[in-house]
Design a protein around this motif. Sequence first.
Motif: not given
Length: 171
Positions: A72-81
């Motif tokens: 979940l932390t990785h998904q929040r940080r992920r800027s590219a879709g």
Amino acid sequence: MRQGRRDGFREFAAGRSGPLYRSACLLASGDVHLAEDLVQETLGRMYLLWGRISRIDNPAAYAQTVLVRSFLTHQRRRSAGERPVGEFPESRAPEAGAADPELRVTLLQALGQLAPKDRAVLVLRYWEDRSIEETAEAMNVSSAAVRTRSTRALTRLRGQLGDSLSELVAR
């Protein structure tokens, strides 16, 4: 004393790496590279706190919680879709031969289109077979939120799969 702790962690990591990896693959919608990164991050965090963690009742459940929170932390940080593409590599999944590969790919693609928290709820509840309370604790939300999110996520998943799932299963 330190060597005993290291050996205990090595034994724990060797025994839990496979189940953690399978859960991470589901969370990451088949992206094996992200799954490997999540498992490594989880085991790294576990190692840092192993002196305290090894004394708790269920370190395996704690590891699953760390894995989900890392995802979940990785998904929040992920800027590219960006989305993973291609087929799920059968050689990486231990039970890959037991299921229909087309069904696996279809389900992974459908899971990949869900929001990260929805995906996490479905993986914890239905893949890991956790209770609502255990899922709520792992995701740091209320039990009501888990029930609501799982109902909505299943509805979305069914909507995405439509008749394609019944066609694949009917074979």
